[in-house]
Design an enzyme around this catalytic site. Structure first.
Site, PDB file in Angstrom:
ATOM      1  N   LYS A 164      45.939  33.051  41.619  1.00  0.00           N
ATOM      2  CA  LYS A 164      47.044  33.957  41.272  1.00  0.00           C
ATOM      3  C   LYS A 164      48.248  33.717  42.167  1.00  0.00           C
ATOM      4  O   LYS A 164      49.389  33.691  41.693  1.00  0.00           O
ATOM      5  CB  LYS A 164      46.572  35.405  41.400  1.00  0.00           C
ATOM      6  N   HIS A 217      67.583  37.020  64.754  1.00  0.00           N
ATOM      7  CA  HIS A 217      68.712  37.125  63.833  1.00  0.00           C
ATOM      8  C   HIS A 217      69.187  35.744  63.375  1.00  0.00           C
ATOM      9  O   HIS A 217      69.220  34.810  64.183  1.00  0.00           O
ATOM     10  CB  HIS A 217      69.855  37.865  64.543  1.00  0.00           C
ATOM     11  N   GLU A 233      51.334  42.251  39.368  1.00  0.00           N
ATOM     12  CA  GLU A 233      51.443  40.839  39.728  1.00  0.00           C
ATOM     13  C   GLU A 233      51.552  39.961  38.491  1.00  0.00           C
ATOM     14  O   GLU A 233      52.425  39.087  38.400  1.00  0.00           O
ATOM     15  CB  GLU A 233      50.238  40.437  40.586  1.00  0.00           C
ATOM     16  N   CYS A 282      42.693  35.932  43.891  1.00  0.00           N
ATOM     17  CA  CYS A 282      43.898  35.894  44.712  1.00  0.00           C
ATOM     18  C   CYS A 282      44.440  34.494  44.974  1.00  0.00           C
ATOM     19  O   CYS A 282      45.655  34.307  45.031  1.00  0.00           O
ATOM     20  CB  CYS A 282      43.676  36.632  46.029  1.00  0.00           C
ATOM     21  N   GLU A 324      63.984  41.301  61.125  1.00  0.00           N
ATOM     22  CA  GLU A 324      64.636  42.009  62.240  1.00  0.00           C
ATOM     23  C   GLU A 324      64.888  43.484  61.917  1.00  0.00           C
ATOM     24  O   GLU A 324      65.044  44.309  62.816  1.00  0.00           O
ATOM     25  CB  GLU A 324      65.944  41.323  62.615  1.00  0.00           C
ATOM     26  N   CYS A 359      37.914  35.688  44.515  1.00  0.00           N
ATOM     27  CA  CYS A 359      39.160  35.343  45.198  1.00  0.00           C
ATOM     28  C   CYS A 359      39.513  33.874  45.007  1.00  0.00           C
ATOM     29  O   CYS A 359      40.632  33.533  44.639  1.00  0.00           O
ATOM     30  CB  CYS A 359      39.055  35.661  46.686  1.00  0.00           C
ATOM     31  N   TYR A 388      33.897  25.113  49.867  1.00  0.00           N
ATOM     32  CA  TYR A 388      32.982  26.207  50.192  1.00  0.00           C
ATOM     33  C   TYR A 388      31.534  25.737  50.107  1.00  0.00           C
ATOM     34  O   TYR A 388      30.698  26.106  50.940  1.00  0.00           O
ATOM     35  CB  TYR A 388      33.212  27.387  49.242  1.00  0.00           C
ATOM     36  N   SER A 401      33.355  35.579  48.832  1.00  0.00           N
ATOM     37  CA  SER A 401      33.874  35.556  50.199  1.00  0.00           C
ATOM     38  C   SER A 401      32.914  36.205  51.192  1.00  0.00           C
ATOM     39  O   SER A 401      32.652  35.657  52.266  1.00  0.00           O
ATOM     40  CB  SER A 401      35.224  36.270  50.244  1.00  0.00           C
ATOM     41  N   GLY A 402      32.374  37.380  50.858  1.00  0.00           N
ATOM     42  CA  GLY A 402      31.457  38.064  51.764  1.00  0.00           C
ATOM     43  C   GLY A 402      30.126  37.357  51.885  1.00  0.00           C
ATOM     44  O   GLY A 402      29.579  37.209  52.990  1.00  0.00           O
ATOM     45  N   TYR A 422      47.769  46.705  41.328  1.00  0.00           N
ATOM     46  CA  TYR A 422      48.355  45.463  41.830  1.00  0.00           C
ATOM     47  C   TYR A 422      48.178  44.301  40.866  1.00  0.00           C
ATOM     48  O   TYR A 422      49.078  43.470  40.695  1.00  0.00           O
ATOM     49  CB  TYR A 422      47.817  45.131  43.227  1.00  0.00           C
ATOM     50  N   GLU A 457      23.874  31.811  43.349  1.00  0.00           N
ATOM     51  CA  GLU A 457      25.155  32.003  42.673  1.00  0.00           C
ATOM     52  C   GLU A 457      25.048  31.406  41.277  1.00  0.00           C
ATOM     53  O   GLU A 457      24.850  30.209  41.120  1.00  0.00           O
ATOM     54  CB  GLU A 457      26.284  31.328  43.453  1.00  0.00           C
ATOM     55  N   ARG A 492      48.086  54.711  31.920  1.00  0.00           N
ATOM     56  CA  ARG A 492      47.668  56.038  31.477  1.00  0.00           C
ATOM     57  C   ARG A 492      48.225  57.150  32.359  1.00  0.00           C
ATOM     58  O   ARG A 492      48.257  58.309  31.963  1.00  0.00           O
ATOM     59  CB  ARG A 492      46.142  56.124  31.440  1.00  0.00           C
ATOM     60  N   ARG A 529      49.454  53.632  42.876  1.00  0.00           N
ATOM     61  CA  ARG A 529      49.272  54.991  43.392  1.00  0.00           C
ATOM     62  C   ARG A 529      48.931  55.042  44.889  1.00  0.00           C
ATOM     63  O   ARG A 529      49.221  56.027  45.557  1.00  0.00           O
ATOM     64  CB  ARG A 529      48.190  55.709  42.594  1.00  0.00           C
ATOM     65  N   ASP A 532      33.034  43.864  47.318  1.00  0.00           N
ATOM     66  CA  ASP A 532      33.445  44.722  46.208  1.00  0.00           C
ATOM     67  C   ASP A 532      32.296  45.480  45.573  1.00  0.00           C
ATOM     68  O   ASP A 532      32.503  46.539  44.967  1.00  0.00           O
ATOM     69  CB  ASP A 532      34.134  43.886  45.129  1.00  0.00           C
TER      70      ASP A 532
END
Length: 453
Positions: A55, A442, A187, A52, A447, A47, A103, A19-20, A183, A39, A204, A210, A308
């Site tokens: 997933k 509503h 997930e 992501c 809300e 990702c 991409y 991505s970056g 996460y 690459e 652990r 956290r 990352d």
């Protein structure tokens, strides 16, 4: 770039098309730079290829398990629903192929040269490709090689899998042990549980997630246990043994457990090994991450790093922002651009999902002292009619001296979708009074954000 400059093959050479790296390459090329990106796997990075995006598709697929059950109370009769993992898996991988192509097309349409080989720094401005028989030079170098799943160093660790392999399983394992409390662990626990696996999480430590507010992570724990997920805390791997078709896992503080699959979700490690960074004199941190300044520059003036691999904030949108800022700073011709790494919203696509922005209650009390906490603990309307006893929790942390909102956290259906707009408000420095003055939509779950007491 004014004045006499040495001639290089490229103005920018990028290592890693995640991505970056993709964003930096595209924007630099749009600014007129001659850009190449190396690459060795597939364009799109973690990702898009094994993170992501696929997933989230599995998360959508998993949600149907509860939706089909809940549909009965809404008048729907669905005869003998069944689930075919291979259909979902193959459709997800097919869409990953589509994104990989999209991409690739984006880079090529901007004139970026894609080199499908490994790249290694062999000098300050020199890069060796593939087997080392070809070298190129670049005025600027960007490292965007990402990170990989951490695998514990225990006996039999090679018998386990990581999130990389989870997308390619031939079948859903009847019993799966997931190691980790972050996460990724939560997930995949939700995904496999909805697909019919017996899921056990070992951690652990003694707490899930956290970095999130304790009341939210505790709520996720309660709901997950009610859904049938088992947890073993304060447990570290001793080893994994193959016994026939099964795996026996031994750990500290708990009895051995027999499972069909072990999934490691114990953090991610920056991909800096074997890139020749030592040859180029690039400084690394304690965890192997590339050390950079606020403009993503390393200790070597013409070498930068984003995403990352810097271990700043391991989130795809952050890597994209860093790639954009780097390209605009180095090739845009204007003022340097730095990414603001404060007040970054995030989400966990668990079942139900959890999202947050800004400070937790504990962080706010430690930093500000005088805070007010507003919350809503409610049962979503859909859950009421479905007969599902699952409660959502929204929480707002306010600086008592200024009325400014410094943090919001929530767990419940569609929390990440709601949080995106709420994060704008926190980033903008809005107050609790601003939320109170906003008319509710509503009936919605969202809300609750403007009705908090």
């Amino acid at each position: 770039m004014a004045g006499k400059q040495p001639e290089y093959d490229y103005d920018l050479f990028v290592i890693g098309a995640g991505s970056g790296g993709v964003r930096a390459s595209r924007v630099a090329a749009a600014h007129g730079a001659r850009v190449a990106v190396a690459e060795e796997y597939r364009v799109g990075g973690t990702c898009v290829i094994r993170g992501c995006v696929p997933k989230k598709m599995l998360v959508y697929g998993a949600h149907f398990a509860e939706d089909l059950e809940d549909a009965k109370n809404f008048g729907w009769t669905i005869e003998k629903p069944s689930f075919d993992w291979q259909v979902l898996r193959d459709n997800v991988l097919k869409d990953v192929d589509r994104l990989n192509g999209a991409y690739t097309d984006t880079l090529e349409n901007h004139g970026v040269e894609i080199i499908h080989e490994r790249a290694v720094l062999t000098g300050p401005h020199e890069i060796a490709l593939g087997d080392g028989k070809r070298t190129v030079t670049a005025r600027h170098i960007l490292i965007a090689s990402g990170a990989r799943p951490h695998v514990p160093d225990c006996h039999g660790h090679e018998l386990g899998i990581t999130s990389n392999e989870a997308f390619h399983l031939d079948a859903i394992p009847p019993r799966i042990l997931i190691a980790g409390g972050g996460y990724i662990a939560n997930e995949f626990a939700g995904i496999f549980n909805e697909f019919g696996s017996k899921v056990t999480i070992i951690n652990r430590g003694d707490q899930l997630l956290r970095g999130y507010d304790r009341s939210l992570s505790d709520r996720l724990l309660q709901i997950s246990i009610a859904k049938g997920i088992d947890f073993r805390f304060n447990a570290e791997f001793r080893g994994i043994e193959q016994k026939g078709d099964c795996l026996t896992v031994s750990m500290t503080g708990h009895e051995d457990i027999e499972v069909d699959c072990v999934l490691f979700a114990t953090g991610r490690v920056p991909n800096t090994e074997g890139l020749g960074l030592d040859t180029a004199g690039v400084e690394l941190g304690e965890k192997g991450e590339i050390v950079v300044d606020r403009f993503s520059k390393t200790n070597v003036d013409h070498i930068y790093a984003v995403g990352d691999v810097t271990n700043r904030v391991q989130l795809t949108p952050v890597a994209i922002r860093e790639g954009q800022a780097f390209a605009d700073t180095v090739f845009g011709g204007g003022n340097p651009v730095a990414v603001d790494h404060t007040v970054i919203p995030s989400a966990v696509f668990s079942h139900p999902p959890l999202a947050a922005v800004g400070m937790t209650e504990g962080e706010a009390r430690n930093k500000l002292g005088n805070v007010k906490v507003y919350q809503s603990d409610f049962r979503p309307m859909k859950n009421v009619l479905a007969g599902r006893n699952e409660r959502s929790l929204y929480k707002m942390i306010v600086d008592a001296d200024t009325d400014r909102i410094v943090g919001i956290g929530m767990i419940g259906p569609d929390s990440p979708e709601i949080m995106q707009a709420a994060a704008v408000a926190v980033k903008a420095g809005l107050t609790k009074a601003d939320f109170d003055a906003t008319v509710a939509i509503h009936p919605t779950m969202a809300e609750e954000m403007v009705l908090l007491k």
